[in-house]
Write a protein that holds these residues in place. Structure first.
Motif, PDB file in Angstrom:
ATOM      1  N   THR A  38      67.390  69.958   3.985  1.00 42.44           N
ATOM      2  CA  THR A  38      68.161  68.894   3.347  1.00 42.44           C
ATOM      3  C   THR A  38      69.656  69.134   3.533  1.00 42.44           C
ATOM      4  N   GLN A  39      70.081  70.374   3.353  1.00 44.59           N
ATOM      5  CA  GLN A  39      71.496  70.710   3.510  1.00 44.59           C
ATOM      6  C   GLN A  39      71.939  70.553   4.965  1.00 44.59           C
ATOM      7  N   ILE A  40      71.078  70.906   5.896  1.00 47.19           N
ATOM      8  CA  ILE A  40      71.401  70.754   7.319  1.00 47.19           C
ATOM      9  C   ILE A  40      71.556  69.277   7.667  1.00 47.19           C
ATOM     10  N   GLU A  41      70.651  68.456   7.187  1.00 45.76           N
ATOM     11  CA  GLU A  41      70.733  67.023   7.465  1.00 45.76           C
ATOM     12  C   GLU A  41      71.968  66.414   6.808  1.00 45.76           C
ATOM     13  N   LEU A  42      72.307  66.878   5.616  1.00 47.67           N
ATOM     14  CA  LEU A  42      73.518  66.417   4.939  1.00 47.67           C
ATOM     15  C   LEU A  42      74.761  66.796   5.750  1.00 47.67           C
ATOM     16  N   LEU A  43      74.776  68.007   6.303  1.00 49.12           N
ATOM     17  CA  LEU A  43      75.895  68.435   7.144  1.00 49.12           C
ATOM     18  C   LEU A  43      76.003  67.566   8.388  1.00 49.12           C
ATOM     19  N   ARG A  44      74.880  67.248   9.012  1.00 52.92           N
ATOM     20  CA  ARG A  44      74.897  66.397  10.206  1.00 52.92           C
ATOM     21  C   ARG A  44      75.432  64.997   9.873  1.00 52.92           C
ATOM     22  N   GLU A  45      75.008  64.456   8.739  1.00 52.03           N
ATOM     23  CA  GLU A  45      75.478  63.140   8.313  1.00 52.03           C
ATOM     24  C   GLU A  45      76.982  63.181   8.006  1.00 52.03           C
ATOM     25  N   THR A  46      77.420  64.233   7.346  1.00 53.82           N
ATOM     26  CA  THR A  46      78.842  64.393   7.040  1.00 53.82           C
ATOM     27  C   THR A  46      79.653  64.503   8.326  1.00 53.82           C
ATOM     28  N   LYS A  47      79.131  65.210   9.294  1.00 51.09           N
ATOM     29  CA  LYS A  47      79.818  65.345  10.585  1.00 51.09           C
ATOM     30  C   LYS A  47      79.962  63.985  11.258  1.00 51.09           C
ATOM     31  N   ARG A  48      78.907  63.171  11.222  1.00 49.91           N
ATOM     32  CA  ARG A  48      78.979  61.835  11.816  1.00 49.91           C
ATOM     33  C   ARG A  48      80.063  60.993  11.125  1.00 49.91           C
ATOM     34  N   LYS A  49      80.158  61.109   9.799  1.00 49.03           N
ATOM     35  CA  LYS A  49      81.173  60.345   9.058  1.00 49.03           C
ATOM     36  C   LYS A  49      82.575  60.820   9.417  1.00 49.03           C
ATOM     37  N   TYR A  50      82.759  62.129   9.513  1.00 48.93           N
ATOM     38  CA  TYR A  50      84.071  62.662   9.882  1.00 48.93           C
ATOM     39  C   TYR A  50      84.433  62.291  11.315  1.00 48.93           C
ATOM     40  N   GLU A  51      83.447  62.208  12.203  1.00 53.43           N
ATOM     41  CA  GLU A  51      83.723  61.774  13.576  1.00 53.43           C
ATOM     42  C   GLU A  51      84.233  60.340  13.585  1.00 53.43           C
ATOM     43  N   CYS A  52      83.669  59.507  12.708  1.00 53.14           N
ATOM     44  CA  CYS A  52      84.136  58.129  12.589  1.00 53.14           C
ATOM     45  C   CYS A  52      85.569  58.101  12.058  1.00 53.14           C
ATOM     46  N   VAL A  53      85.864  58.908  11.046  1.00 51.67           N
ATOM     47  CA  VAL A  53      87.225  58.996  10.506  1.00 51.67           C
ATOM     48  C   VAL A  53      88.184  59.477  11.595  1.00 51.67           C
ATOM     49  N   LEU A  54      87.762  60.457  12.380  1.00 55.10           N
ATOM     50  CA  LEU A  54      88.593  60.978  13.456  1.00 55.10           C
ATOM     51  C   LEU A  54      88.895  59.893  14.484  1.00 55.10           C
ATOM     52  N   GLN A  55      87.894  59.132  14.853  1.00 58.75           N
ATOM     53  CA  GLN A  55      88.085  58.055  15.818  1.00 58.75           C
ATOM     54  C   GLN A  55      89.071  57.011  15.275  1.00 58.75           C
ATOM     55  N   LEU A  56      88.923  56.638  14.006  1.00 54.35           N
ATOM     56  CA  LEU A  56      89.830  55.661  13.406  1.00 54.35           C
ATOM     57  C   LEU A  56      91.254  56.208  13.290  1.00 54.35           C
ATOM     58  N   ALA A  57      91.375  57.481  12.936  1.00 57.50           N
ATOM     59  CA  ALA A  57      92.697  58.097  12.813  1.00 57.50           C
ATOM     60  C   ALA A  57      93.391  58.171  14.170  1.00 57.50           C
ATOM     61  N   ARG A  58      92.640  58.435  15.218  1.00 57.39           N
ATOM     62  CA  ARG A  58      93.227  58.448  16.562  1.00 57.39           C
ATOM     63  C   ARG A  58      93.699  57.054  16.961  1.00 57.39           C
ATOM     64  N   ALA A  59      92.892  56.037  16.629  1.00 56.76           N
ATOM     65  CA  ALA A  59      93.306  54.656  16.920  1.00 56.76           C
ATOM     66  C   ALA A  59      94.571  54.312  16.136  1.00 56.76           C
ATOM     67  N   LEU A  60      94.630  54.714  14.868  1.00 55.12           N
ATOM     68  CA  LEU A  60      95.825  54.487  14.055  1.00 55.12           C
ATOM     69  C   LEU A  60      97.039  55.159  14.682  1.00 55.12           C
ATOM     70  N   THR A  61      96.873  56.388  15.135  1.00 58.50           N
ATOM     71  CA  THR A  61      97.976  57.117  15.762  1.00 58.50           C
ATOM     72  C   THR A  61      98.487  56.380  16.998  1.00 58.50           C
ATOM     73  N   ASN A  62      97.566  55.919  17.838  1.00 52.14           N
ATOM     74  CA  ASN A  62      97.971  55.205  19.054  1.00 52.14           C
ATOM     75  C   ASN A  62      98.710  53.911  18.729  1.00 52.14           C
ATOM     76  N   HIS A  63      98.187  53.142  17.769  1.00 49.32           N
ATOM     77  CA  HIS A  63      98.830  51.880  17.399  1.00 49.32           C
ATOM     78  C   HIS A  63     100.182  52.129  16.730  1.00 49.32           C
ATOM     79  N   PHE A  64     100.225  53.117  15.867  1.00 47.67           N
ATOM     80  CA  PHE A  64     101.469  53.403  15.155  1.00 47.67           C
ATOM     81  C   PHE A  64     102.528  53.927  16.122  1.00 47.67           C
ATOM     82  N   TYR A  65     102.117  54.714  17.104  1.00 46.70           N
ATOM     83  CA  TYR A  65     103.048  55.187  18.126  1.00 46.70           C
ATOM     84  C   TYR A  65     103.657  53.993  18.866  1.00 46.70           C
ATOM     85  N   SER A  66     102.815  53.012  19.200  1.00 48.19           N
ATOM     86  CA  SER A  66     103.310  51.804  19.867  1.00 48.19           C
ATOM     87  C   SER A  66     104.287  51.049  18.968  1.00 48.19           C
ATOM     88  N   LEU A  67     103.991  50.980  17.681  1.00 47.59           N
ATOM     89  CA  LEU A  67     104.885  50.319  16.728  1.00 47.59           C
ATOM     90  C   LEU A  67     106.243  51.018  16.676  1.00 47.59           C
TER      91      LEU A  67
END
Length: 142
Positions: A38-67
């Motif tokens: 259960t803890q391993i699966e929770l870690l995998r799910e948390t990792k997927r969520k953080y990967e999504c946050v990372l992707q969004l933060a990178r997009a924000l950085t690129n757009h904000f740099y352009s701004l």
């Protein structure tokens, strides 16, 4: 005494080998620690969520740099216009200073966002990845 130790070791090894062979041929159920799974699966799910946050933060950085780059260009354009238009020099000068100040503050914020992206990247691609690698090694060793 030594005979009993060897006997216990032999019985334990036999049971583990029998279980492993039974699992491999599909005749036995896999022995698992449900709480750990259960803890391993929770870690995998948390990792997927953080990967999504990372992707969004990178997009924000690129757009904000352009701004920020656009604000810098606007500041330069207003400064140039203030030199060439004496009747609107004050307004263009004010706009140029405002854009340059926005650019400066934007660069500070961009630095903070870059630090955030770097930290999340380390968490996802180093810390969590190392933990999941350890889990895979555990499963292999089991």
């Amino acid at each position: 005494e030594k005979f009993d130790i060897v006997k216990k070791w032999g019985i334990n090894t036999y049971k583990c080998t029998k279980q492993l062979i039974s699992e491999r041929f599909g005749r036995g159920s896999r022995t698992v620690d449900l709480e750990l799974e259960t803890q391993i699966e929770l870690l995998r799910e948390t990792k997927r969520k953080y990967e999504c946050v990372l992707q969004l933060a990178r997009a924000l950085t690129n757009h904000f740099y352009s701004l920020v780059q656009t604000q810098h260009a606007l500041g330069d354009a207003f400064a140039d216009l203030s030199q060439k238009s004496p009747e609107l020099q004050e307004e263009f000068g004010y706009n140029a200073e405002t854009q340059k100040l926005l650019c400066k503050n934007g660069e500070t914020l961009l630095g903070a966002v870059n630090f955030f992206v770097s930290s999340i990247n380390t968490l996802v691609n180093k810390t969590m990845e190392d933990t999941l690698m350890t889990v895979k090694q555990y499963e292999t060793a089991r």
